[in-house]
Motif scaffolding. Structure first.
Motif, PDB file in Angstrom:
ATOM      1  N   UNK A 108       0.893  -1.354  -0.094  1.00  0.00           N
ATOM      2  CA  UNK A 108       0.058  -0.057   0.050  1.00  0.00           C
ATOM      3  C   UNK A 108       0.837   1.291  -0.150  1.00  0.00           C
ATOM      4  N   UNK A 109       1.832   1.172   0.764  1.00  0.00           N
ATOM      5  CA  UNK A 109       2.867   2.375   0.857  1.00  0.00           C
ATOM      6  C   UNK A 109       4.252   1.972   0.328  1.00  0.00           C
ATOM      7  N   UNK A 110       4.672   2.855  -0.472  1.00  0.00           N
ATOM      8  CA  UNK A 110       6.364   2.676  -1.213  1.00  0.00           C
ATOM      9  C   UNK A 110       6.855   3.781  -0.696  1.00  0.00           C
ATOM     10  N   UNK A 111       8.041   3.288   0.134  1.00  0.00           N
ATOM     11  CA  UNK A 111       8.973   4.382   0.901  1.00  0.00           C
ATOM     12  C   UNK A 111      10.204   4.474   0.237  1.00  0.00           C
ATOM     13  N   UNK A 112      10.630   5.783  -0.252  1.00  0.00           N
ATOM     14  CA  UNK A 112      11.809   6.288  -0.811  1.00  0.00           C
ATOM     15  C   UNK A 112      12.559   6.817   0.095  1.00  0.00           C
ATOM     16  N   UNK A 113      13.637   6.164   0.525  1.00  0.00           N
ATOM     17  CA  UNK A 113      14.555   6.524   1.911  1.00  0.00           C
ATOM     18  C   UNK A 113      15.805   6.805   1.268  1.00  0.00           C
ATOM     19  N   UNK A 114      16.220   7.742   1.644  1.00  0.00           N
ATOM     20  CA  UNK A 114      17.680   8.516   1.270  1.00  0.00           C
ATOM     21  C   UNK A 114      18.510   8.783   2.677  1.00  0.00           C
ATOM     22  N   UNK A 115      19.810   8.421   2.889  1.00  0.00           N
ATOM     23  CA  UNK A 115      20.664   8.454   3.786  1.00  0.00           C
ATOM     24  C   UNK A 115      21.109  10.048   3.776  1.00  0.00           C
ATOM     25  N   UNK A 116      21.604  10.584   4.738  1.00  0.00           N
ATOM     26  CA  UNK A 116      22.127  11.940   4.927  1.00  0.00           C
ATOM     27  C   UNK A 116      21.287  12.985   5.663  1.00  0.00           C
ATOM     28  N   UNK A 117      21.910  14.008   5.984  1.00  0.00           N
ATOM     29  CA  UNK A 117      21.526  15.057   7.028  1.00  0.00           C
ATOM     30  C   UNK A 117      20.144  15.546   6.354  1.00  0.00           C
ATOM     31  N   UNK A 118      20.147  15.851   4.919  1.00  0.00           N
ATOM     32  CA  UNK A 118      19.100  16.518   4.435  1.00  0.00           C
ATOM     33  C   UNK A 118      19.322  16.390   2.733  1.00  0.00           C
ATOM     34  N   UNK A 137       1.111   5.786 -12.952  1.00  0.00           N
ATOM     35  CA  UNK A 137       1.030   4.537 -13.346  1.00  0.00           C
ATOM     36  C   UNK A 137       0.511   3.220 -12.369  1.00  0.00           C
ATOM     37  N   UNK A 138       0.964   3.834 -11.075  1.00  0.00           N
ATOM     38  CA  UNK A 138       0.219   2.412 -10.166  1.00  0.00           C
ATOM     39  C   UNK A 138      -0.669   3.132  -8.927  1.00  0.00           C
ATOM     40  N   UNK A 139      -0.723   4.368  -8.812  1.00  0.00           N
ATOM     41  CA  UNK A 139      -1.449   4.899  -7.669  1.00  0.00           C
ATOM     42  C   UNK A 139      -1.087   4.449  -6.389  1.00  0.00           C
ATOM     43  N   UNK A 140       0.058   4.036  -6.183  1.00  0.00           N
ATOM     44  CA  UNK A 140       0.759   3.766  -4.775  1.00  0.00           C
ATOM     45  C   UNK A 140       0.591   4.854  -4.010  1.00  0.00           C
ATOM     46  N   UNK A 141       0.359   4.715  -2.672  1.00  0.00           N
ATOM     47  CA  UNK A 141       0.599   5.732  -1.476  1.00  0.00           C
ATOM     48  C   UNK A 141       2.314   5.932  -1.643  1.00  0.00           C
ATOM     49  N   UNK A 142       2.751   6.992  -1.675  1.00  0.00           N
ATOM     50  CA  UNK A 142       4.327   7.226  -1.719  1.00  0.00           C
ATOM     51  C   UNK A 142       4.609   7.913  -0.342  1.00  0.00           C
ATOM     52  N   UNK A 143       5.671   7.611   0.363  1.00  0.00           N
ATOM     53  CA  UNK A 143       6.281   8.061   1.691  1.00  0.00           C
ATOM     54  C   UNK A 143       7.771   8.187   1.032  1.00  0.00           C
ATOM     55  N   UNK A 144       8.199   9.422   1.619  1.00  0.00           N
ATOM     56  CA  UNK A 144       9.557   9.735   1.349  1.00  0.00           C
ATOM     57  C   UNK A 144      10.156  10.128   2.668  1.00  0.00           C
ATOM     58  N   UNK A 145      11.403   9.706   2.841  1.00  0.00           N
ATOM     59  CA  UNK A 145      12.261   9.679   3.999  1.00  0.00           C
ATOM     60  C   UNK A 145      13.669  10.122   3.576  1.00  0.00           C
ATOM     61  N   UNK A 146      13.818  11.428   3.408  1.00  0.00           N
ATOM     62  CA  UNK A 146      14.963  12.080   3.062  1.00  0.00           C
ATOM     63  C   UNK A 146      15.761  12.693   4.130  1.00  0.00           C
ATOM     64  N   UNK A 147      15.551  12.572   5.287  1.00  0.00           N
ATOM     65  CA  UNK A 147      16.238  13.659   6.000  1.00  0.00           C
ATOM     66  C   UNK A 147      15.490  14.989   6.626  1.00  0.00           C
TER      67      UNK A 147
END
Length: 334
Positions: A108-118, A137-147
């Motif tokens: 249900x939720x696709x999480x894009x995660x990146x290391x770093x301070x920000x 394309x997919x209608x997925x719920x997207x969560x970002x985690x980028x600092x």
């Protein structure tokens, strides 16, 4: 507390009451012989708001290592001596391929995660470009985690269609300086607020097992209630060799279940997610965690491997729980 009082406590929570500190502490001190009764109370609350539905989440590690922070739990930090793979932000095509896999797994939720301070502005541009196509394309719920975010970056993510932003408080305010000194507890709360101000659903959670006290755990749960995080991932420390917390191993499966119950009692309406370290710390009791939590990660985490997603799907089937496949329903009806 007696068996009947756990039930009464759950009923009080459902009707809007808040736990006292004494009641919260009693959950973490629950005798093991009452554990199933405690979980039954947590399940009453969980079922009231979520039924038997379980949300699935998947991480894509979009940028690894190269982090200047000194977080004691993290293999990607500047002070870690762990041979972790390092690479810069992946390209748009890689982010799209991850979304394709998430869609296949009924995530249900696709999480894009990146290391770093920000994130840099270029990194935000890469993510937003991919998100626009993922939503189409997919209608997925997207969560970002980028600092740590700047307000204008939060606005850009919202405009592209990012649904949720994750930035964990990780531990209590009182314990924070024992875990990292390169940023403050308030820095973390500020990023969550930037996401909220932009209209993005806030996701913020914790890592349990970093030498905190039980009072610290209660403070974490209450802080997330005050922040009003919509989603609360609960990680259990899997201490990695080469990190400052190397060798720390103070959790057992029963205590982990009590922590999950505590967070459900204090944050009854929120998505409580069993996150990193569940395989190592909950071990054979993993399925019981879903009587308090209503969300799990499938697949791998950032620097540690998870279990095969087919195993997770089997657990849900065996429990009689159903995948909360809201996005798929939206696509079919759209």
């Amino acid at each position: 507390m007696t068996a009947i009082s756990w039930t009464d406590l759950a009923e009080r929570v459902i009707h809007g009451d808040n736990l006292s500190d004494k009641e919260a502490l009693s959950i973490l001190h629950c005798p093991d012989e009452q554990l199933l009764l405690l979980l039954h109370g947590a399940y009453q609350i969980r079922h009231h708001y979520y039924g038997n539905r379980v949300k699935l989440n998947m991480i894509l590690n979009a940028k690894s290592g190269l982090c200047p922070e000194n977080c004691g739990y993290c293999a990607q930090s500047a002070v870690a001596k762990t041979p972790t793979e390092t690479y810069r932000m992946v390209d748009k095509e890689t982010l799209l391929e991850g979304a394709k896999q998430a869609d296949r797994l009924r995530v249900g939720t696709y999480c894009i995660v990146a290391s770093g301070r920000g994130p840099s502005h270029r990194e935000v541009d890469t993510v937003t470009s991919a998100v626009e196509e993922i939503k189409h394309q997919y209608g997925l719920k997207v969560c970002a985690c980028l600092g740590m975010l700047k307000p204008e970056q939060a606005d850009q993510l919202k405009l592209a269609g990012v649904d949720r932003y994750n930035h964990n408080i990780n531990t209590s305010r009182q314990h924070h300086h024992h875990i990292t000194t390169t940023h403050t507890y308030d820095d973390r709360v500020e990023t969550v607020q930037h996401a909220k101000n932009a209209g993005i659903s806030p996701c913020s959670g914790v890592i349990i097992g970093m030498k905190e006290t039980k009072e610290d755990v209660i403070h974490m749960a209450r802080s997330l209630k005050e922040i009003d995080a919509d989603s609360i991932p609960i990680n259990f420390l899997h201490a990695i060799d080469g990190t400052p917390l190397e060798g720390v191993d103070e959790l057992d499966p029963r205590y982990c279940l009590k922590v999950l119950a505590l967070f459900r009692y204090i944050n009854p309406t929120k998505e409580i997610r069993i996150a990193g370290g569940r395989e190592v710390n909950l071990r054979s009791l993993q399925p019981l965690g879903l009587y308090a939590a209503n969300s799990i990660f499938v697949g791998d985490y950032l620097t540690t491997a998870g279990q095969e997603s087919t195993v997770d799907h089997q657990i849900l089937e065996d429990l009689g729980f159903e995948i909360d496949d809201v996005q798929a329903s939206d696509k079919n009806s759209g």
